[in-house]
Enzyme design. Structure first.
Site, PDB file in Angstrom:
ATOM      1  N   TRP A 127       0.872  -1.195   0.000  1.00  0.00           N
ATOM      2  CA  TRP A 127       0.000   0.000   0.000  1.00  0.00           C
ATOM      3  C   TRP A 127       0.902   1.237   0.000  1.00  0.00           C
ATOM      4  O   TRP A 127       1.838   1.324   0.817  1.00  0.00           O
ATOM      5  CB  TRP A 127      -0.864  -0.036   1.269  1.00  0.00           C
ATOM      6  CG  TRP A 127      -1.845   1.077   1.405  1.00  0.00           C
ATOM      7  CD1 TRP A 127      -2.735   1.531   0.467  1.00  0.00           C
ATOM      8  CD2 TRP A 127      -2.066   1.878   2.574  1.00  0.00           C
ATOM      9  NE1 TRP A 127      -3.486   2.558   0.983  1.00  0.00           N
ATOM     10  CE2 TRP A 127      -3.098   2.793   2.271  1.00  0.00           C
ATOM     11  CE3 TRP A 127      -1.496   1.911   3.848  1.00  0.00           C
ATOM     12  CZ2 TRP A 127      -3.561   3.728   3.191  1.00  0.00           C
ATOM     13  CZ3 TRP A 127      -1.964   2.832   4.758  1.00  0.00           C
ATOM     14  CH2 TRP A 127      -2.983   3.737   4.427  1.00  0.00           C
ATOM     15  N   ASP A 208      -0.713  -5.447   9.356  1.00  0.00           N
ATOM     16  CA  ASP A 208      -1.706  -4.444   8.973  1.00  0.00           C
ATOM     17  C   ASP A 208      -2.996  -5.197   8.660  1.00  0.00           C
ATOM     18  O   ASP A 208      -3.058  -5.946   7.687  1.00  0.00           O
ATOM     19  CB  ASP A 208      -1.194  -3.667   7.748  1.00  0.00           C
ATOM     20  CG  ASP A 208      -2.153  -2.539   7.363  1.00  0.00           C
ATOM     21  OD1 ASP A 208      -3.263  -2.456   7.928  1.00  0.00           O
ATOM     22  OD2 ASP A 208      -1.782  -1.736   6.469  1.00  0.00           O
ATOM     23  N   ALA A 210      -6.466  -4.422   7.746  1.00  0.00           N
ATOM     24  CA  ALA A 210      -7.426  -3.394   7.336  1.00  0.00           C
ATOM     25  C   ALA A 210      -8.683  -3.971   6.700  1.00  0.00           C
ATOM     26  O   ALA A 210      -9.646  -3.243   6.483  1.00  0.00           O
ATOM     27  CB  ALA A 210      -6.762  -2.426   6.367  1.00  0.00           C
ATOM     28  N   LYS A 243     -13.301  -0.444   6.676  1.00  0.00           N
ATOM     29  CA  LYS A 243     -13.903  -1.200   5.571  1.00  0.00           C
ATOM     30  C   LYS A 243     -14.961  -2.172   6.067  1.00  0.00           C
ATOM     31  O   LYS A 243     -16.066  -2.203   5.556  1.00  0.00           O
ATOM     32  CB  LYS A 243     -12.821  -1.987   4.816  1.00  0.00           C
ATOM     33  CG  LYS A 243     -11.482  -1.296   4.710  1.00  0.00           C
ATOM     34  CD  LYS A 243     -11.401  -0.310   3.586  1.00  0.00           C
ATOM     35  CE  LYS A 243     -10.144   0.515   3.720  1.00  0.00           C
ATOM     36  NZ  LYS A 243      -9.715   1.193   2.542  1.00  0.00           N
TER      37      LYS A 243
HETATM   38  C1  LMR Z   1      -6.987   2.239  -0.542  1.00  0.00           C
HETATM   39  O1  LMR Z   1      -5.945   1.580  -0.571  1.00  0.00           O
HETATM   40  O2  LMR Z   1      -7.565   2.622  -1.577  1.00  0.00           O
HETATM   41  C2  LMR Z   1      -7.618   2.578   0.778  1.00  0.00           C
HETATM   42  O3  LMR Z   1      -6.902   2.000   1.808  1.00  0.00           O
HETATM   43  C3  LMR Z   1      -7.836   4.024   0.943  1.00  0.00           C
HETATM   44  C4  LMR Z   1      -6.591   4.781   1.225  1.00  0.00           C
HETATM   45  O4  LMR Z   1      -6.583   5.517   2.215  1.00  0.00           O
HETATM   46  O5  LMR Z   1      -5.621   4.673   0.468  1.00  0.00           O
END
Ligand code: LMR
Length: 394
Positions: A127, A208, A210, A243
């Site tokens: 990410w 993590d 999420a 989420k």
């Molecule tokens: C994403 O990866 O699109 C989400 O986790 C939103 C973000 O804050 O990046």
């Protein structure tokens, strides 16, 4: 003073959100930011959340401060949800934090207090916000092999070899489930091997979490994390309720630490609370009180799980429909991986020029690295999307 500054880089995910919003084409398709969408393309408030909010509104008696660690009932309920019986609670501490990002932030700060300038190993790719959070906390970032661009699965042998070479001064950031951005995940057997590797090397797992419940279900999604927590002396978990409870804008998450024993857990927790007090003093309550209300009430919890299961089933169905539509049209299995992936995302492996072409010509928005949010696939236009993708690739 500001003349000393240069422009900071934008965030590619949030920038794309703005571009999509500004596009006037009614036929545009949003496969960008990781936000769940229903059949109508809306992100409604979950029914269980609405009911919890109604209860809170009528039962609420005070808006006084919560305290640095946040809503205590929320903390206890999240520990039950996330950890189950994987680790002795006397070694565990939790602090509510603003979203998954806020939880990552305070835990990275804690890592830097314990091991200044330590190296955090992240998956390649990861990410895009992981690197800035770690670097802004004073830590170094390096990558371990993860995504196999040929098979669109996990390069597991290379990943494990890299983890095996780490030492006890290293920190390993793992996606607990539903890998973002790739959608490629470890099997239970591979999680077992990762847990054994971490136990052997002493590298600190930092998980993590999420998307709990968005992959194969709450218990299946928690398997790898719980296996690791039951195998190692110390670990960190950043939980997000954005989420799975659809509480994106409420910014509700939790920073969880597992220490060798209760005495070390108390010391680590005192540092964590000290970090929070010096940053934003204490967290806001509303999102945490919603999650506490749902998890503590058997009926609301069952309703929430039903809603979560429906979101997950819809994402899996959309994955199957898109890969099937591409297979029928192209007579190839090249995109079958979309159906095999889990969670909200798949990394398609398209050239950036193809991604740009899809945006300009078809109003199809995905992240520049070709990550799609499968929840954004319009179910009644899957064929059209498959046609657009195949035409753009040619
Ligand atoms: C994403 O990866 O699109 C989400 O986790 C939103 C973000 O804050 O990046």
């Amino acid at each position: 003073m500001f003349e000393t500054l240069t422009k900071a880089p934008g965030d590619k995910i949030l920038a794309l959100m703005g571009e999509y919003a500004a596009d006037p084409r009614p036929t545009k398709i949003d496969l960008g930011v990781g936000v769940y969408k229903d059949e109508q393309g809306a992100t409604p408030i979950m029914t269980s959340v609405k009911k919890a909010e109604q209860k809170i509104l009528s039962a609420g008696k005070t808006k006084t401060y919560l305290g640095i660690a946040g809503n205590k009932g929320y903390g206890a309920a999240v520990l039950d949800l996330v950890l189950a019986d994987s680790v002795d609670r006397s070694r565990v501490r939790i602090a509510q934090a603003p979203g998954g990002t806020g939880s990552l932030w305070v835990l990275m700060q804690l890592v830097n207090r314990a091991r200044p300038g330590a190296t955090v190993w992240v998956s390649d790719p990861t990410w895009p916000n992981h690197n800035p959070i770690a670097e802004n906390s004073g830590l170094q970032v390096k990558t371990y092999p993860y995504f196999d661009t040929e098979t669109r699965g996990v390069k597991f042998a290379a990943m494990l070899a890299a983890l095996d070479a780490l030492g006890k001064e290293d920190v390993v950031l793992l996606h607990g489930c539903c890998h973002n951005p790739t959608g490629a995940n470890l099997t239970p057997d591979q999680w077992d091997k990762v847990a054994a590797s971490l136990a052997r090397t002493g590298a600190l797992p930092f998980i993590d979490l999420a998307y709990l419940g968005f992959g194969d279900g709450i218990e299946a999604d928690a398997y790898g994390m719980r296996k690791i927590l039951s195998s190692v002396p110390e670990a960190l978990v950043a939980f997000s309720g954005s989420k799975n409870f659809g509480l994106y804008r409420e910014r509700v998450g939790a920073a969880i630490l597992v220490a060798r024993d209760a005495a070390q857990a108390d010391i680590a927790q005192s540092q964590l609370l000290n970090i929070i007090r010096g940053a934003y003093s204490q967290p806001p309550d509303h999102g945490a009180e919603i999650i506490r209300t749902i998890l503590e009430d058997a009926e609301l919890r069952a309703e929430w799980e039903t809603e979560l299961n429906a979101m997950r089933a819809r994402m899996i169905r959309l994955r199957e429909k898109l890969s099937e539509a591409i297979r029928q049209r192209s007579n190839s299995k090249d995109f079958d991986f979309i159906a095999a992936h889990r969670g909200m995302f798949s990394l398609l492996g398209l050239e950036n020029s193809v991604v740009e072409h899809l945006k300009a010509n078809n109003g199809v928005y995905m992240i520049g690295d070709s990550r799609i949010n499968v929840a954004g696939i319009p179910e009644d236009r899957v064929g059209e999307l498959a046609d657009a993708m195949l035409a753009a690739i040619k």
